[in-house]
Design an enzyme around this catalytic site. Structure first.
Site, PDB file in Angstrom:
ATOM      1  N   ASP A   1       0.770  -1.097   0.294  1.00  0.00           N
ATOM      2  CA  ASP A   1       0.015   0.169  -0.019  1.00  0.00           C
ATOM      3  C   ASP A   1       0.920   1.155  -0.063  1.00  0.00           C
ATOM      4  O   ASP A   1       0.336   2.274   0.352  1.00  0.00           O
ATOM      5  CB  ASP A   1      -0.803   0.021   1.260  1.00  0.00           C
ATOM      6  N   GLU A   2       1.976   1.161  -0.438  1.00  0.00           N
ATOM      7  CA  GLU A   2       3.092   2.432  -0.204  1.00  0.00           C
ATOM      8  C   GLU A   2       4.043   2.347  -1.453  1.00  0.00           C
ATOM      9  O   GLU A   2       4.439   1.212  -1.850  1.00  0.00           O
ATOM     10  CB  GLU A   2       3.698   2.119   1.177  1.00  0.00           C
TER      11      GLU A   2
END
Length: 637
Positions: A363-364
Site C-alpha cells: 500500500d506504499e
C-alpha cells in the site's frame, strides 16, 4: 573399589542409593531405601519421599514462626490462623515457567498449609499450575481418563487475596478450555518417529487453519491465512504490473533535471479501510483488523482506523488489550483478495503518471516526477483517481528527496496532500525523534541517547566527523545527513531479486525429527512454486531455524516463537535448481547435521539465493562451495 576408578567393561551405571541423615532417622522419617538393587522406580520413590520430608519440615518451621508471632502480638486463633491453613488438602505440581516462580509457589504452599510435588503424581497432585502448555503435553493431557485440573497461577494469588480457595474452573488454562473463535493450527499426527534423512512422499493427518477450516496440511494452512505471507508475496504480482510500464508508454521523468520532484504515496489504514468499504455500516466506528475477537486471546491487530487510534489502539497490539482501551471496538477479518485487487489498482494508476515507480509495500510507493509537472497537482490527481476507482482514500507527500517526501505524507494524513519546500526543511526536521530516521533502530537510538541526542535538532550541534567516529563512516554520515533533511537516494523502478524463500515462525511445536522433515517438505514445495512463478532458479540453499532460548518464558502471543536464537546453515549446489525434491533433500540433510532437539524449534524456513532466470540458468556442473554454518543469537527484546 577405589573412588573414581574406571568402570569395568559392561558394568551398568545404577542410581546411587540415598544415605539416611541422622536427624531424619531420629525423627522417625524412613524416607530412605538402602537397597534398591538398581531399581529406578524405587530410587525415585525414595527421592520423592525425601523431598516431601524436606517440604514438611519447612512448612512446620513456617507454622511455628506464625504461631510465635501470633502469641507475641497477643492475637487469637482467628483469621490469620485460618489463612495459614488456606490450601489444606491442596497439592500442586508446577509445570514449566510461571509467575510467581516454581520456588515462590513452593514457598506459598508451605506458608498456607498446602502440599507440593516436585514430580507429577496423579495419585497425589490435585492441581497442575501452569502458564503455558506445549502441544505434546496437551496431547498427553487429552488422553488422561481423569485429568488433573491445569490452572493458571492467578488462581493461587487471587485465592490468597480473597482469603478463600476460589473455584478453579475460572482459571483453567485457555489451551484446555474450549474458546470461541480461537482455533489453532494443528501439526500433523505422526505414526512413527524417525531421524532418517529420507524425505517422505506425503504427510499424514490433517490440520485446521485459524478460521477453523480444514486444510491439506499445516504449511498450506499457514500461508493461506497468514497476513505476513500475503504482504511478503505481493511483490511478484506487482512486478508483473511494473514490467508492463513500457507497453503503457508511461511518462519518463527527467533524471538530469536540477530540480528533483519525488512523491510518496500511502493508502490510509489500508486493511481497515477495505473492511469498511465492504461493510458501510462500520463507517464512523472504531475498527481493527485481526484474526480473532476472543477477548482473552493474543490475536494481533494489523490495522486500525483513525476512529480506533483515538483510543491509543495501534498495529501490533493484542486485541484483548485494545478491547480494554475501547470496549466498542469492532473486529473485522482479512480480505486478502480485495487487498490484492486494490493494490494492483494503485500501481496501475501510479504508472500513468511516471514510469519510475518504486514499490515499498502493498500500500506504499515512491515515484519520480521530475520534469513532469507540478508535484502537488500530480498528488491531487493521484488521490482523486484512486478514490474514484476504489472508494478508499490515499495520502500523498512531495518534496525534493525521498526522505522528505515520506515526511510530507505523515503531515498529509489522513486523506490529504502536503509539500515540503527547501526553506521549510529545518522546521519539519527539528522536532523529529532520531528513532524516526531511516536505519536508526533500537540499539542506535539507545547509543544516541547516551550522547544526549534525542531529536534531529540535537544532531545539528555535532559535526559529521564526530558521528562517524562514534558510529562508523557510513552510519555516522547517514545520521548526520538525514537529520539535516539530506537524502541522495534515487527512486529505483527495477530492483533485482536476491532471494526467494518461505518460512513459518508461528505454531511450530515439533515432537520429533519427522515433524520437522515433513514441514521442510511442504516448505520446499512452496519455494518451488514461488521460484517457478518468477521463472527463476537458485544455486544456494539456506536452512533457517529459530531455536528456543534456554529458560525462555512462554511467548506472549499464543503459539508464537518467543525468545529465540536465529540459526542458519547453507550449501551451494553444483547447478541451479527449482525442484522441490532436491531442495528438500538438502534442507533435511542440513537439519539433521545441526542436531537440534526438534521440541526446541520455534521457527523453520528455506531460502534460495544466487538466483538465475531460467533462460540464463547456469546448469553446467560446478565445484560446490563448502557448507558454511552461521549461528547468530539475537536479542530477545
Amino acid at each position: 573399589e577405589k573412588k573414581g576408578a574406571a568402570m569395568e567393561e559392561g558394568e551398568e551405571l545404577k542410581p546411587k542409593a540415598l544415605e539416611p541423615r541422622r536427624e531424619d532417622a531420629a525423627a522417625g522419617r524412613d524416607w530412605n531405601i538402602q537397597e534398591h538393587g538398581g531399581s529406578f522406580s524405587k530410587y525415585m520413590e525414595a527421592k520423592n519421599e525425601k523431598l516431601r520430608v524436606q517440604f514438611s519440615r519447612k512448612q512446620q518451621q513456617q507454622q511455628k514462626q506464625q504461631e510465635h508471632l501470633r502469641r507475641k502480638e497477643g492475637g487469637e486463633e482467628g483469621s490469620s490462623f485460618r489463612l495459614s491453613r488456606l490450601f489444606e488438602g491442596v497439592c500442586i505440581h508446577v509445570n514449566g515457567y510461571t509467575v510467581p516462580s516454581h520456588q515462590e509457589l513452593k514457598d506459598i504452599m508451605a506458608e498456607y498449609g498446602g502440599s507440593f510435588e516436585n514430580y507429577f503424581s496423579n495419585t497425589r497432585v490435585t492441581h497442575i499450575i501452569c502458564s503455558n502448555l506445549t502441544d505434546a503435553k496437551l496431547k498427553q493431557y487429552s488422553k488422561e481418563r481423569n485429568p488433573v485440573p491445569v490452572v493458571h497461577p492467578r488462581w493461587i494469588l487471587e485465592s490468597i487475596r480473597t482469603g478463600q480457595v476460589l473455584p478453579h474452573s475460572r482459571y483453567i488454562l485457555d489451551r484446555i478450555r474450549t474458546s470461541p473463535n480461537q482455533g489453532t493450527l494443528q501439526l500433523h499426527k505422526r505414526t512413527n518417529n524417525t531421524s532418517s534423512a529420507s524425505v517422505p512422499s506425503h504427510s499424514h493427518g490433517h490440520s485446521h487453519s485459524p478460521r477453523m477450516k480444514k486444510e491439506k496440511d499445516f504449511v498450506n494452512s499457514f500461508f493461506k491465512n497468514s497476513r505476513l505471507h500475503f504482504i511478503g508475496s505481493w511483490k511478484a504480482k506487482v512486478e508483473a504490473v511494473m514490467s508492463a510500464a513500457g507497453e503503457m508508454k508511461a511518462p519518463q521523468p527527467d533524471k538530469q533535471s536540477k530540480i528533483r520532484q519525488i512523491i510518496h504515496v500511502d493508502i490510509d489504514c489500508f486493511f481497515a479501510s477495505v473492511a469498511i468499504k465492504e461493510n458501510q455500516a462500520l463507517k464512523g466506528k472504531p475498527v481493527a483488523v485481526c484474526h480473532s475477537d476472543y477477548q482473552n486471546g493474543t490475536a494481533e491487530i494489523s490495522s486500525a482506523n483513525y476512529d480506533a487510534r483515538k483510543f491509543g489502539i495501534r498495529a501490533g497490539m493484542f486485541f484483548s488489550k485494545a478491547k480494554e482501551l475501547c470496549p466498542d471496538l469492532v473486529q473485522v477479518p482479512y480480505y486478502f483478495d480485495k487487498y490484492q485487487e486494490i493494490s494492483l489498482t494503485l500501481y496501475r494508476i501510479l504508472l500513468q503518471f511516471s514510469s519510475c515507480v518504486q514499490p515499498v509495500s502493498i500500500d506504499e510507493a515512491f515515484l519520480d516526477v521530475s520534469g513532469l509537472g507540478d508535484s502537488l497537482s500530480i498528488c491531487q490527481n493521484i488521490r482523486r483517481r484512486f478514490n474514484k476507482e476504489t472508494g478508499i482514500s490515499v495520502s500523498t507527500g512531495a518534496s525534493h528527496n525521498m526522505l522528505l517526501a515520506r515526511m510530507a505524507t505523515k503531515e498529509a494524513k489522513p486523506d490529504g496532500k502536503f509539500f515540503i519546500p527547501h526553506d521549510k526543511v529545518n522546521d519539519i526536521m527539528q522536532d523529529l525523534p532520531v528513532k524516526e530516521i531511516p536505519g536508526v533502530g533500537y540499539k542506535l537510538t539507545r547509543r544516541l541517547k547516551e550522547m544526549n541526542i534525542h531529536k534531529c535538532s540535537d544532531v545539528w550541534s555535532h559535526s559529521k566527523e564526530k558521528l562517524q567516529q562514534a558510529f562508523g563512516n557510513r552510519t555516522g554520515e547517514l545520521i548526520w545527513e538525514y537529520a539535516h533533511g539530506k537524502d541522495d537516494r534515487s527512486v529505483k523502478s527495477e530492483t533485482k531479486r536476491q532471494s526467494v524463500g518461505a518460512e513459518v515462525n508461528w505454531g511450530i511445536r515439533f515432537t520429533s525429527n519427522q515433524d520437522a522433515i515433513d514441514t521442510l517438505q511442504s516448505l520446499s514445495a512452496e519455494v518451488e512454486r514461488r521460484l517457478r512463478q518468477i521463472n527463476t532458479r537458485g544455486r544456494s540453499v539456506t536452512l533457517k531455524i529459530k531455536q528456543r532460548k534456554p529458560d525462555a518464558p512462554p511467548p506472549q502471543k499464543y503459539l508464537g516463537h518467543g525468545w529465540c536464537d536465529n540459526l542458519s546453515k547453507s550449501v551451494t549446489l553444483a547447478s541451479s535448481t527449482d525442484d522441490k525434491k532436491r531442495i528438500a533433500e538438502e534442507a533435511v540433510r542440513m537439519l539433521l547435521a545441526m542436531q537440534i532437539d526438534p521440541s526446541e524449534i520455534r521457527g523453520i524456513g528455506i531460502q534460495i539465493t544466487k538466483l538465475d532466470e531460467v533462460g540464463m540458468a547456469r546448469d553446467e556442473p560446478k565445484v560446490p562451495a563448502p557448507m558454511r554454518t552461521l549461528a547468530m543469537p539475537v536479542n530477545p527484546k
